[in-house]
Structure formats: C-alpha cells, structure tokens
Write a protein that holds these residues in place. Structure first.
Motif, mmCIF file in Angstrom:
data_model
loop_
_atom_site.group_PDB
_atom_site.id
_atom_site.type_symbol
_atom_site.label_atom_id
_atom_site.label_comp_id
_atom_site.label_asym_id
_atom_site.label_seq_id
_atom_site.Cartn_x
_atom_site.Cartn_y
_atom_site.Cartn_z
ATOM 1 N N TYR A 9 -22.014 16.949 5.288
ATOM 2 C CA TYR A 9 -22.644 17.295 4.007
ATOM 3 C C TYR A 9 -22.451 18.776 3.734
ATOM 4 N N ASP A 61 -27.189 21.982 16.346
ATOM 5 C CA ASP A 61 -27.023 21.195 15.124
ATOM 6 C C ASP A 61 -25.538 21.099 14.822
ATOM 7 N N ASP A 62 -25.109 19.972 14.289
ATOM 8 C CA ASP A 62 -23.675 19.832 14.028
ATOM 9 C C ASP A 62 -23.274 20.514 12.716
ATOM 10 N N LEU A 73 -39.781 17.757 -1.399
ATOM 11 C CA LEU A 73 -40.160 18.575 -2.544
ATOM 12 C C LEU A 73 -41.616 19.021 -2.433
ATOM 13 N N CYS A 74 -42.491 18.085 -2.058
ATOM 14 C CA CYS A 74 -43.920 18.416 -1.986
ATOM 15 C C CYS A 74 -44.307 18.762 -0.553
ATOM 16 N N GLN A 132 -36.390 21.446 -0.318
ATOM 17 C CA GLN A 132 -36.279 21.421 1.144
ATOM 18 C C GLN A 132 -35.380 22.527 1.705
ATOM 19 N N ASP A 318 -38.211 12.602 11.412
ATOM 20 C CA ASP A 318 -37.622 11.365 10.903
ATOM 21 C C ASP A 318 -36.942 10.525 11.984
ATOM 22 N N ALA A 331 -41.457 14.996 5.735
ATOM 23 C CA ALA A 331 -41.449 16.303 6.396
ATOM 24 C C ALA A 331 -42.874 16.720 6.742
ATOM 25 N N ASN A 332 -43.833 16.404 5.882
ATOM 26 C CA ASN A 332 -45.213 16.801 6.162
ATOM 27 C C ASN A 332 -45.711 16.209 7.477
#
Ligand SMILES: Cc1cc2nc3c(=O)[nH]c(=O)nc-3n(C[C@H](O)[C@H](O)[C@H](O)COP(=O)(O)OP(=O)(O)OC[C@H]3O[C@@H](n4cnc5c(N)ncnc54)[C@H](O)[C@@H]3O)c2cc1C
Lengths: 538, 66
Positions: A9, A61-62, A73-74, A132, A318, A331-332
């Motif tokens: 990405y 991390d890759d 977002l929140c 994010q 996650d 995420a929260n």
C-alpha cells in the motif's frame, strides 16, 4: 532487481525508512527482549509504552510508515487519555475535530437532532475525528521524543516477518529485508500485524466470527463549503446512494462519507469516479463543489481469536479481534490492549510479577473484545436489518423516533466507544458498597479536575494509592513495588466519582489507571494483599 | 414480575379497539402499526426482566414464565 519486500500500500507518511541493522550481519540470530511485529497504531503504541517503561523493544514493519487511506476516524476519550499518558495526546487534540451535534434522517425526513453534551470535568472530549495516518504520525512523534530521552525503542522499516518458530522460552523470527533475509530471537513477541495477521496464519491459529454480507463505499471528499460540523446519518436515504449513509467531518476540510451498497455489487464499477460522484452529488446537492480525496470499498466482520496469548506470543489490536466500524471500536479497543499489556509485560520482564500475570491480559482483553463485538454487532444489525421482521421493527423505531424521544434511545447508528470495566477479573481486590459503581474494581478511573490540572496525569507510571479524607503514609512498599500515595480533596467531582456515600476512601490504582481495589480506610496488610493479587501473585 | 392474571379493565372494548384501529389498512400497514404498538407498550413497561418474560411467553404460551 526484484523487490524482496513488496509494497502492498502507499504511504501517507514515511516515518522509519529502512536502514541496515548490525543484526543482519550477526553470525547467529541476535536475541531481543521484546519484538513487535507490525507498526500500525497498536504496534507503535506498544513500542512507545514499553520503551517509556525502559523495556528494550524492536518493532518490525514491512512498510516504512503510516498507510494512506480512509480507516479509523473517531478516537474516543479513553484513547486520548492513554495517549496522554504516552505523551502523544496534545497534537491529536490540536489537529482533531470535535463535534457535539448529530442529525438522524430517514428517507428525506430529519427525524431528530441530538447534542452529546458530554459530562463536564474531564480533560478530554468524548472523542475527536482525526485521520488514522495522523494518529500514527503523532504516536511516532512521541516515539522520537521518547528515544531522545533514552527510551530503548528501535523501529525497523521494510522488515517483513515471514516465519515464526515458537520455543519454550523464546521465539525465532525469519525476516525479509531489501538486503535479503535474516533471523532474530525474542523473549516475547507481540503480534500487531493487523486483521489479516500473517503471524496468526504462521502459527495456524483461527479467527472466527461473523462476516456481514454488505459492502460499504468510503469516500473522503475535500470541500470548502460552509457545512456545519455535525454528524449526519441517513437510514434508507432518498438520494438512493445506498441503504444508509454517513457524513462526518475530518480535519483539513475533508469529509468522510460512507455509503452502504449491499452485498451483490460490482466493486470495480462502484469505484469508478463518475459513479462515486453521482452518489455524492445526490447526497450533497447539485451546487456543492468538492474533490474526491480517497475512496475504497470495505466489507465488515466481527471476530476474535480464542485466546490472545499463545505462550511467548501475544496478539494485540486487529490481529486479535476485529469489529465493524459502527461505534469506532477498532483502534480504540486496540489502544486499550496496549494499555493493559505494557505494564504487565514490564513487570514480568523485571521479575516483579510471575509470567502468569500475562494470562490476565488474555482474560481482560477477551472480555473487552466481546463487549466491543456485541456493541458493533448490535449497531450493524440495526443499520442493516437481516430479516423482513427486523426491518419492520427497525423502521417502526425510526417512525416513532420522529415524534417520541423514547424511540430515539433505541435508534442505533453506532454507540460511542467506552472503555471496558474488567468485572470479575482475577486481578480485582475488595470493593466497598458505599462507593459509586462507576469506580468499582476493574473500572478505568474517571478523570476529574484538580487544583491546577487533572487527576489522570497525577497517577503514576506504576501503581498509585489514592486517598480521600483518610490519613495514609506517603508510600507503601510490598512485593517488590513501592506505591506512592496521592491525597485528594473531596471536590464535588471527586466526591461524586470516587466517594459516593462513603466518608473516606483509599483506592489502589493499577498502572493502566484501572481500579484494583478500594476501602473506606487505610489497612496496610489488606492493600499489600490486593497488590499481590493485582500482579498475579496469588 | 409479568402479570398474567386477568388485568384488562374492559376486555371486550379494548379488544374491539385493537381490531378497529387496523380498519382500512393494508396488511403491510397493519404489520407496521403492530410493530409500533409493541414498541410503545414495551416502553410503557420499561422493565427489562418483565419484558423478557413477556417475550418468552409470546413465543411459547404453554410455558408459564419463571
Ligand atoms: C473504514 C474503516 C473505518 C474505521 N474507523 C475506525 C474508527 O473510527 N475508530 C477506530 O478506533 N477504529 C476504526 N477502524 C479500525 C482501525 O482502522 C483498526 O482497528 C486499526 O488500524 C488496527 O490497528 P492495528 O495496529 O492493530 O493494525 P493495522 O493498522 O492493520 O497495522 C498492521 C501493521 O502490520 C504490518 N504488517 C502486516 N504484516 C506484516 C508482516 N508480515 N511483517 C511486518 N509487518 C507486517 C502492516 O503493514 C501494518 O503496518 C476503522 C477501520 C476501517 C476499515
């Protein structure tokens, strides 16, 4: 030349470019105390929390930073409080958007409007809207600041974990870099490699739950129009842009629009800019000028691993649990995993606590994940009714909501993410019946104003003894820990949140600001026993 | 505790009203009305446990609620 670590990405921020490590030239795999696989928000926060506790960590991390695109977002109040403890909340608050007014529409009718009116006496708002990548960047900024103060944190970009071999007292990792492969060993491995978690797959672990048969088109649009900073949610919108739609404000004149598209769709066709524009035009009206910033289509699921601890491998974020985004719990909740795990791992590593303390990470955060999955599932089922009769009731609720406040309490377009209370945790000690339920053992401490500041920043990095209207020594030492006392005046907020009907109170607070136990007077041996329990020494 | 003993002050009239309120509605409209009625009555009762007993009794009338 072939690219050994392919880019999956694009990046919004390049934060930790690949640099060759001496470990790659070592004759035998270098051994580290803690390795974190994955540098999303959860991996970064874990590195930050452990590093600030003096625990040496290597994060792999890759990619080399924060991915571009519309995801979280929140960010809820508890997340901001935890980030504040980690020295990262200030810039989040400065950049983030706050809102209080929401509007709920059905078809072409405004059903009602609400104002969140958050409870007063807290340093942080109920939540902020922030993209994010910025959340990750601010965590990374805090890592740089911690490193400058000597925190032993090392980030290795374009280091992809390709294999994991667990042993009784360590884990061996096969890593691929642009310069080729190497191996590392770790006493503890924390897998923060996201919902698709390759590490989960490498260990053959399952990830079961429910897939919602629906597609959501997420469009971030940039518009300078003078739209109010409100959250608008449509059920069955008249503009036929989907079965539900959501409009939300982000920083930098960006608006998040979600369209529910249904199950059988042609993804490529829906993602054509002309088709997205047709939907957005119908929603915003013909005269609103905007640019498409980022668009993607998601399907959502609610699922979790059976256990978050597998010997020396701990899963967080996650990779351990996934929820649909209604209620903003991904995420929260992952940040609460970090909050729960870091102090426990630090105490196990320095020999203060037995390794079984980490089983309580599993128990407490599985409990948290189940609560989040339940809430997200309920919201998703309300938004996307699965049977004719559930749609009948859903629409009956909406019809009533236009006229009757009681029905508005049933309308569910996502419930605010609130921190989990660890009821029934093995770490919890005695409760006191005269004190408020919201601060019972297992609860996160509610913030409150103190003279010249706020309560939460006064809670220490370790355990704290909080006293109200009680004489308590300056500190207490037991089980290898020294617990400082924080004496509070019974201001109205402190009394309401911590005293209730009791005349005085003594609270033992954990390093993650959750209540371990509480009494109405100081009893040294009772506190020492509760402390032992809270570090798994029972 | 859910009341299952006779409790309607005017059973015949109330029942008549229940039927009459559907006059002139299509089947779909009647279902929608019933759904609204259930929600309104649920709110009036309020208590989660009583409602839970009522829901279970509606599903299986042969089983007395516990
Ligand atoms: C549309 C949408 C809206 C959302 N809205 C919200 C919201 O409002 N609030 C909220 O709290 N949450 C929200 N979420 C959820 C949130 O985005 C996730 O919960 C969050 O990103 C999880 O963070 P993580 O660090 O666990 O995983 P990720 O962010 O997925 O990070 C995993 C990292 O691991 C790396 N990685 C993967 N494999 C390897 C490997 N083999 N070796 C090394 N590194 C690897 C990846 O490159 C990545 O950097 C939303 C999600 C979506 C899709």
């Amino acid at each position: 030349m072939t690219d050994l670590v392919a880019e999956r990405y694009r990046l919004a921020f390049r934060l930790y470019p690949y640099a060759r490590s001496p470990d790659q030239d070592a004759p035998a795999p270098a051994r580290h105390k803690v390795i974190i696989a994955g540098g999303g928000p959860i991996g970064l926060a874990t590195a930050l929390d452990l590093g600030r506790r003096g625990v040496p960590v290597v994060l792999l991390d890759d990619h080399e930073g924060a991915g571009l695109g519309s995801r979280a977002l929140c960010f809820a109040k508890r997340t901001l409080e935890i980030c504040d403890r980690l020295g990262a909340a200030g810039p989040m608050l400065d950049k983030g958007v706050q809102w209080n007014v929401g509007k709920v529409f059905h078809d072409d009718r405004l059903l009602y409007e609400f104002n969140l009116l958050p409870e007063g006496g807290h340093a942080f708002p109920a939540f902020i809207n922030l993209q994010q990548p910025w959340f990750e960047k601010f965590l990374h900024d805090a890592i740089l600041a911690a490193q400058a103060e000597g925190a032993p944190i090392e980030l290795r970009g374009r280091n992809r974990v390709d294999a994991v071999t667990p042993s009784a007292d360590h884990v061996t990792l096969d890593i691929m870099t642009p310069d080729g492969p190497y191996q590392l060993q770790a006493d503890w491995l924390i897998a923060c490699d996201g919902a698709r978690s390759p590490l989960r797959g490498m260990l053959g672990l399952s990830f079961d739950g429910r897939v919602f048969e629906d597609n959501f088109l997420i469009a971030d649009v940039k518009m300078k129009a003078d739209f109010p900073t409100e959250r608008w949610f449509w059920f069955e919108p008249h503009f036929k842009s989907g079965d539900s739609a959501l409009l939300h404000k982000q920083p930098d004149d960006i608006w998040r629009i979600d369209f529910q598209l249904g199950w059988n769709i042609d993804r490529a066709k829906e993602l054509e800019p002309a088709n997205i524009r047709a939907r957005v035009d119908a929603m915003l009206g013909p005269d609103v000028a905007y640019e498409l910033d980022w668009c993607s289509i998601y399907t959502f699921q609610c699922r979790r691993m059976d256990r978050f601890r597998h010997g020396r491998v701990l899963f967080a974020g996650d990779s351990a649990h996934q929820v649909s985004p209604f209620g903003a719990r991904g995420a929260n909740s992952g940040i609460q995993d970090v909050d729960n795990l870091a102090w426990k791992l630090a105490l196990v590593l320095d020999g203060t606590a037995p390794d079984s303390l980490l089983d309580s990470y599993d128990a407490e955060r599985v409990h948290g994940a189940d609560e989040n999955i339940l809430n997200s599932t309920r919201a998703t089922d309300f938004i996307t009714p699965k049977t004719p009769v559930s749609k009948l009731f859903r629409n009956a609720v909406l019809t009533l909501a236009e006229h009757l406040p009681f029905a508005r309490t049933v309308v569910n377009s996502g419930r605010l993410s609130l921190p989990c209370t660890y009821d029934g945790s093995a770490l919890n000690g005695p409760d006191h019946p005269d004190m408020p339920p919201r601060t019972r053992p297992g609860s996160p401490c509610p913030d409150a104003p103190l003279a010249g500041g706020w309560l939460l920043p006064h809670l220490g990095r370790g355990f704290t003894l909080l006293s109200i209207n009680q004489t308590v020594p300056d500190s207490l030492s037991a089980h290898g820990l020294t617990v400082p006392r924080l004496a509070l005046d019974a201001t109205p907020e402190i009394a309401a949140r911590y005293l209730g009907n009791a005349k005085g109170a003594v609270y033992l607070i954990r390093p993650d600001q959750h209540v371990a136990a509480r009494w109405d007077h100081f009893d040294e041996s009772a506190i020492a026993a509760a402390l032992a329990r809270a570090i798994g020494k029972v | 505790m859910l009341i299952t003993a006779p409790n309607l002050t005017r059973p015949d009239e109330t029942y008549e009203r229940l039927i009459a309120i559907h006059d002139g509605l299509t089947e779909a409209e009647s279902h929608a009305l019933n759904a609204r009625l259930v929600l309104i009555l649920m709110n009036h009762i309020g208590d989660h446990q009583v409602l839970d007993q009522a829901l279970r009794l509606a599903r299986d009338p042969s089983r007395a609620p516990d």
